[in-house]
Design an enzyme around this catalytic site. Structure first.
Site, PDB file in Angstrom:
ATOM      1  N   LYS A  44     117.044  66.483  46.814  1.00  0.00           N
ATOM      2  CA  LYS A  44     116.852  65.230  47.570  1.00  0.00           C
ATOM      3  C   LYS A  44     117.655  64.058  47.009  1.00  0.00           C
ATOM      4  CE  LYS A  44     113.668  66.954  50.337  1.00  0.00           C
ATOM      5  NZ  LYS A  44     112.235  66.905  49.983  1.00  0.00           N
ATOM      6  N   LYS A  47     121.358  64.692  42.492  1.00  0.00           N
ATOM      7  CA  LYS A  47     121.668  64.405  41.077  1.00  0.00           C
ATOM      8  C   LYS A  47     121.592  65.709  40.285  1.00  0.00           C
ATOM      9  CE  LYS A  47     120.373  59.641  39.977  1.00  0.00           C
ATOM     10  NZ  LYS A  47     119.622  58.801  39.005  1.00  0.00           N
TER      11      LYS A  47
END
Ligand code: C2G
Length: 129
Positions: A44, A47
């Site tokens: 989401k 990263k």
């Protein structure tokens, strides 16, 4: 007891993160930090972390200002967290200014100035030089 919550990845923990956590704790008596899980970061937040959730949790737990670390698994958990932990104040860096104003219905919302000169992205760039 005034309870504060904040959220983040806290990868390659640095003094900018600690500055934020110190100021967050100054807003109350008890600080809950929701650390983004590996899945949440990958799926989401787009990263890729250097340290795993368990390692980042261990690091954040070692910071004197932090009272409890919980997992951040999705964008939608904040309202439940505020209710479950009876939070008085939500705080986060001002790079998120305005993004969490919906929480004002449940608690105080505070955006704190970021520490400008440091970021995990910058650290990774500098290490490549
Ligand atoms: N921060 C800061 N100064 C910096 C870097 C970070 O004050 N130089 C703050 C951010 O504003 C944030 C916290 O430290 O409040 C954690 O930063 P990140 O790990 O980058 O968190 P982020 O990816 O912004 O995740 O649901 C909210 C998200 O999980 C926030």
């Amino acid at each position: 007891m005034k309870k504060v919550i904040t959220y983040g990845t806290f990868d390659l923990l640095h003094y900018g993160h600690v500055n934020l956590l110190q100021r967050a704790k100054e807003l109350g008596d008890y600080l809950v930090v929701a650390v983004s899980t590996d899945e949440f970061n990958l799926n989401k937040k787009n990263k890729k972390c250097y340290f795993s959730y368990e390692e980042r949790k261990r690091l954040v737990e070692a910071i004197r200002y932090v009272d409890l670390v919980i997992p951040e698994e999705d964008w939608e958990q904040k309202v439940n967290d505020v209710k479950e932990f009876k939070i008085d104040t939500f705080v986060i860096g001002d790079d998120w200014e305005g993004k969490f104003d919906f929480l004002k219905e449940y608690c105080e919302v505070v955006y704190l100035p970021r520490t400008p000169e440091i970021s995990t992205t910058q650290i990774k760039k500098d290490l490549k030089k």
